[in-house]
Design an enzyme around this catalytic site. Structure first.
Site, PDB file in Angstrom:
ATOM      1  N   HIS A 226     -19.684 -81.845  74.439  1.00 48.80           N
ATOM      2  CA  HIS A 226     -19.061 -82.578  75.448  1.00 48.80           C
ATOM      3  C   HIS A 226     -17.823 -81.501  75.732  1.00 48.80           C
ATOM      4  O   HIS A 226     -16.721 -81.115  74.753  1.00 48.80           O
ATOM      5  CB  HIS A 226     -18.409 -83.913  75.060  1.00 48.80           C
ATOM      6  CG  HIS A 226     -19.501 -84.854  75.131  1.00 48.80           C
ATOM      7  ND1 HIS A 226     -19.611 -85.907  74.250  1.00 48.80           N
ATOM      8  CD2 HIS A 226     -20.538 -84.956  75.718  1.00 48.80           C
ATOM      9  CE1 HIS A 226     -20.494 -86.804  74.305  1.00 48.80           C
ATOM     10  NE2 HIS A 226     -21.150 -86.256  75.355  1.00 48.80           N
TER      11      HIS A 226
ATOM     12  N   GLU B 253     -13.865 -81.961  74.791  1.00 45.92           N
ATOM     13  CA  GLU B 253     -13.815 -82.370  73.233  1.00 45.92           C
ATOM     14  C   GLU B 253     -13.791 -80.905  72.644  1.00 45.92           C
ATOM     15  O   GLU B 253     -14.686 -80.313  72.165  1.00 45.92           O
ATOM     16  CB  GLU B 253     -14.910 -83.226  72.860  1.00 45.92           C
ATOM     17  CG  GLU B 253     -14.911 -84.753  73.603  1.00 45.92           C
ATOM     18  CD  GLU B 253     -15.902 -85.492  72.979  1.00 45.92           C
ATOM     19  OE1 GLU B 253     -16.682 -85.193  72.219  1.00 45.92           O
ATOM     20  OE2 GLU B 253     -16.340 -86.602  73.712  1.00 45.92           O
TER      21      GLU B 253
ATOM     22  N   HIS C   3     -17.324 -83.852  67.159  1.00 43.78           N
ATOM     23  CA  HIS C   3     -17.053 -84.420  68.847  1.00 43.78           C
ATOM     24  C   HIS C   3     -15.424 -85.030  68.674  1.00 43.78           C
ATOM     25  O   HIS C   3     -14.631 -84.816  67.577  1.00 43.78           O
ATOM     26  CB  HIS C   3     -17.776 -85.874  69.021  1.00 43.78           C
ATOM     27  CG  HIS C   3     -18.916 -85.696  69.426  1.00 43.78           C
ATOM     28  ND1 HIS C   3     -19.548 -85.816  70.913  1.00 43.78           N
ATOM     29  CD2 HIS C   3     -20.222 -84.867  68.681  1.00 43.78           C
ATOM     30  CE1 HIS C   3     -20.999 -85.587  70.668  1.00 43.78           C
ATOM     31  NE2 HIS C   3     -21.360 -85.075  69.530  1.00 43.78           N
TER      32      HIS C   3
ATOM     33  N   GLU D 137     -16.621 -87.250  64.356  1.00 49.13           N
ATOM     34  CA  GLU D 137     -15.400 -87.479  65.225  1.00 49.13           C
ATOM     35  C   GLU D 137     -14.420 -86.845  64.406  1.00 49.13           C
ATOM     36  O   GLU D 137     -13.738 -87.558  63.748  1.00 49.13           O
ATOM     37  CB  GLU D 137     -15.410 -88.910  65.725  1.00 49.13           C
ATOM     38  CG  GLU D 137     -16.570 -89.564  66.249  1.00 49.13           C
ATOM     39  CD  GLU D 137     -16.744 -89.169  68.016  1.00 49.13           C
ATOM     40  OE1 GLU D 137     -15.569 -88.771  68.273  1.00 49.13           O
ATOM     41  OE2 GLU D 137     -17.745 -89.164  68.530  1.00 49.13           O
TER      42      GLU D 137
END
Length: 395
Positions: free
Chosen positions: A135, A138, A239, A341
């Site tokens: 992404h 990110e 991420h 994450e």
């Protein structure tokens, strides 16, 4: 004639005549009669103070010891990993798996002391990959992987743990899967496609390689080929937006249901556990990362009210991701992939990046070591010939 005798003794009368007197001796420089008088005064008052030399001002230059100082543009990212490869040619090389829609290189840096960077990978050397920035907005993982390339190469031969890892492991770091999205500061690629929803999923099982590549974006297509062509064992995908680790399934066949009296496999239910065959292994690997992080293990995310037990979650139990890269790795290759994450903020201030490095470096290293867990070997037949495609069977 009136004569006036000079005063002050400059003249004197000798035999009735005035004569010039001898000049008086010059006055002494010291007002003291002798050295003993000076010594007495020194006893009373001490020696006269010496003039102090002017103190030279020492200018101390500020040294920034942060490991990650700023965000890299795409060009700077390529230059950074090229510099690492140039400085350590026996440990690493940079290669490309393709180009983005706008032509930016999908660069990977390979790091290993096993000889694999020179084209010869020894038997039983496991391959592991870390990828980031699928992404485009990110950004933390991108910088962590650039830093990790530097850290591993700089510490080789100095740090015993790092040396052991590079002597036994084939490491591949891909800082940016979506360089176009990074450039435009968008989640999607330049075609406005979410690349993490553009991979083959469980509905594509049984399709040929060509079929799996049909109607894919250039970036995801390059990653698909890369995964299918290499025997990666373990992978981390980075991420931002939360702080936790999640693992397969992100999506998958749920309970069979009847639609118009036809038995059909259903998607996984969001909020419910979607356990895969290696559920326990995925849990252990996820906990290994979270437990070595500065605070991920607490399960508390600083920017969200949700809590995750020990800082990990099954993918679908958190939320369903259809056709994600994580499930693709597990379904179509030998690779177990975790999604990490890293940060509540997708692009935190640059001065925070070094803290993110400190928060994650131990986890990054321990997962590299974990690739050597489990059983590995070569399957031979009775004649000593290797058996391709052999599968383990548990009792």
């Amino acid at each position: 004639m009136l004569c006036v005798a000079p005063s002050s003794g400059a003249w004197k009368k000798v035999d009735g005549k005035w004569q010039a007197a001898a000049p008086p001796p010059p006055p002494s420089k010291s007002k003291f009669k002798d050295r003993s008088d000076i010594n007495e005064l020194i006893k009373l008052y001490g020696k006269p103070k010496q003039k102090k030399k002017k103190r030279e001002l020492l200018l101390v230059e500020y040294v920034d010891k942060s490991f990650i100082k700023t965000y890299h543009s795409h060009v700077q990212m390529i230059e950074a990993i090229d510099e690492v490869a140039k400085n350590y040619p026996n440990l690493c090389k940079r290669y490309s798996i393709g180009r983005s829609y706008q032509g930016r290189e999908l660069a990977v840096i390979q790091i290993s002391a096993t000889g694999s960077v020179n084209g010869v990978r020894p038997v039983l050397v496991p391959m592991i990959k870390y990828v980031a920035n699928i992404h485009g907005d990110e950004c933390v993982g991108r910088e962590l992987l650039i830093a990790l390339a530097r850290y591993l190469t700089e510490q080789y031969g100095k740090d015993e743990e790092i040396t052991q890892i590079l002597d036994t492991t084939d490491i591949h770091l891909m800082p940016s899967v979506n360089p176009d999205g990074y450039y435009h500061q968008t989640r999607h690629n330049k075609n406005d496609v979410d690349l993490n929803r553009n991979f083959p999923g469980w509905r594509d099982l049984g399709k040929s390689r060509n079929e799996l590549l049909q109607e894919r974006e250039k970036e995801s297509s390059a990653v698909i080929k890369w995964v299918l062509d290499n025997p990666f064992v373990l992978s981390l995908s980075f991420h931002d937006g939360y702080v936790l680790v999640n693992y397969p399934w992100d999506d998958g066949p749920g309970k069979d249901i009847f639609i118009l009296y036809i038995l059909c496999p259903a998607d996984a239910e969001e909020g419910e556990l979607a356990a895969c065959p290696d559920h326990n292994v995925f849990q252990k690997l996820s906990r290994l990362y979270a437990d070595n992080h500065a605070y991920m293990w607490s399960g508390k995310c600083l920017c969200h009210s949700e809590t995750f037990e020990r800082g990990i979650s099954n993918g679908a139990q958190w939320y369903v991701v259809d056709n994600g890269m994580q499930d693709f790795n597990y379904l179509f290759s030998n690779c177990l992939e975790l999604t990490v994450e890293l940060s509540c903020w997708k692009r935190p201030l640059a001065q925070v990046l070094d803290t993110e490095w400190d928060n994650n470096v131990d986890s990054l290293i321990v997962l590299l070591k974990s690739v050597h867990s489990g059983v590995k070997g070569i399957v031979l037949d009775q004649d000593g010939e290797g058996q391709p495609g052999a599968q383990a069977r548990t009792q």
